[in-house]
Design an enzyme around this catalytic site. Structure first.
Site, PDB file in Angstrom:
ATOM      1  N   ASP A 297      -2.153  -1.401   2.570  1.00 22.46           N
ATOM      2  CA  ASP A 297      -3.262  -0.515   2.225  1.00 22.46           C
ATOM      3  C   ASP A 297      -4.625  -1.169   2.465  1.00 22.46           C
ATOM      4  OD1 ASP A 297      -1.684   1.605   1.541  1.00 22.46           O
ATOM      5  OD2 ASP A 297      -1.719   1.218  -0.610  1.00 22.46           O
ATOM      6  N   LYS A 395      -9.015  11.255  -4.471  1.00 25.39           N
ATOM      7  CA  LYS A 395      -7.578  10.954  -4.542  1.00 25.39           C
ATOM      8  C   LYS A 395      -7.331   9.628  -5.247  1.00 25.39           C
ATOM      9  CE  LYS A 395      -3.402  11.010  -1.729  1.00 25.39           C
ATOM     10  NZ  LYS A 395      -2.679   9.905  -2.344  1.00 25.39           N
TER      11      LYS A 395
END
Length: 415
Positions: A297, A395
């Site tokens: 990520d 998000k």
């Protein structure tokens, strides 16, 4: 869309930033609380993904014949709920999500659950959501699963393991991807006095009394901290920022930022038990070559940082990026090239050669991926750019644009 982001001429520091709890840790804690009951959770994430999971868990006890749950873009929620619902005897569920969610594979997890006796069927395309699940008391306690696809499949299984009378043995096939996320799941289970044995080829979660034994304090999100590392790396020497509720000995894999960003001239120090300080020092960086198989990520943030600093990079271990909110490798290549970079990608690598000067006034597409917006925004310290669909950051990091203003970067939402 955000009107052109650009840097102001004056900036006061040090800056103090408060980031909410880790999304990954929060979602694991919420599932554990549902399984065990009675866990006091503090500093929950305020991300959309965590809100989706909270709302979904509230629906599980509905008296409806079929409980329908829409997880939106929340991949962790989809995977964790699939495993949890499969164990809920005599309940029926339909779990769906966004268009992109229905393109993200879930077959390895479904196959593993079916091997335990679960009753799960696909409502559209084989191997993808939406799913129909008829909950059962699962009694088998051994399975095998590929470990090199998504750690979330394995974490989902670990989190339901306390419901198995004889515990659960998970045989891992292939090299483990994102191992720190499995270590995080293990640590949270162990906080609840559940024994977990973890080696390279197997995870054994032992049977539990199904009673919570402690509260959980969620540490703030190191993934969100990565954008502040990028901002400090792209700032002037001596610039500093303090981030609250972080500790250097974190269970979060993305705490690897402190060693990675030292290569970019960012020093990390623990200034009190709950606060770290990031400071830009003189340039030490050269070409970057990093294997990110444990922390994929971070790839977008690191690639953009390299572009902003004008250094080459080769990032490896990125094979899971294709099944994220978008195909992140393709998206990165497209957007980095807009700014003048030369980019090559394969199934698992990204190579970047920066241009001598960034091309300004470009519109960065986000592909409904929060990390695209979050990763590119720090470049406003180096050039002028626009971010398309800025709301997507909710998000994982809803207050990002407000925090960005602390860096003297003006952001105005276009109507």
């Amino acid at each position: 869309m955000i009107n052109f982001l650009e840097k102001s001429t004056t900036l006061k520091f040090p800056i103090n930033i408060q980031i909410s709890g880790s999304k990954s840790e929060s979602n694991r804690a919420l599932i554990l609380d549902y399984v065990l009951g009675g866990i006091n959770i503090h500093n929950l994430s305020d991300s959309d993904d965590t809100k989706h999971l909270i709302n979904a868990l509230k629906q599980l006890d509905s008296e409806s014949k079929t409980i329908k749950i829409d997880v939106g873009h929340a991949g962790t929620t989809m995977r964790f709920l699939t495993a949890l619902c499969a164990t809920m005897h005599q309940q029926e569920f339909v779990i769906s999500g966004s268009k992109r969610m229905h393109q993200r594979p879930i077959k390895p997890l479904v196959d593993a659950l079916k091997n335990l006796g679960a009753d799960i069927s696909y409502l559209d395309h084989e191997g993808y959501p939406p799913l129909k699940i008829r909950g059962k008391n699962l009694t088998k306690n051994k399975l095998s699963i590929q470990a090199n696809i998504s750690s979330q499949y394995i974490s989902a299984l670990m989190l339901i393991a306390p419901k198995f009378p004889q515990g659960l043995s998970i045989k891992l096939k292939g090299n483990i991807t994102s191992r720190p996320y499995l270590e995080m799941t293990k640590a949270l289970l162990e906080q609840q006095k559940i024994r977990v044995d973890f080696n390279q080829s197997e995870i054994c979660v032992h049977s539990s009394h199904l009673n919570a034994t402690t509260s959980i304090e969620i540490e703030s999100d190191w993934s969100s901290a990565s954008y502040h590392y990028a901002l400090v790396a792209l700032s002037v020497e001596g610039f500093s920022v303090k981030l609250t509720n972080f500790k250097l000995n974190s269970v979060q894999g993305d705490a690897a930022l402190r060693s990675i960003y030292k290569k970019f001239g960012v020093k990390t120090e623990q200034v009190d038990p709950k606060t770290i300080k990031l400071t830009k020092f003189s340039k030490l960086y050269s070409d970057i070559n990093i294997d990110l198989i444990k922390t994929p990520d971070l790839a977008q943030t690191i690639a953009v940082t390299c572009l902003g600093l004008g250094i080459k990079c080769e990032l490896r271990g990125l094979h899971t990026l294709k099944i994220k909110e978008t195909d992140r490798l393709k998206a990165l290549k497209t957007e980095l090239q807009k700014l003048g970079a030369l980019v090559e990608i394969s199934d698992s690598t990204l190579k970047l050669q920066p241009n001598k000067k960034l091309i300004s006034h470009q519109i960065i597409e986000t592909y409904n991926d929060h990390r695209m917006a979050l990763a590119f925004a720090p470049l406003a310290l180096k050039t002028i750019l626009k971010i398309e669909n800025p709301d997507v950051v909710s998000k994982s990091y809803p207050h990002f644009w407000e925090d960005l203003n602390n860096y003297g970067i003006t952001s105005h939402f276009a109507k």
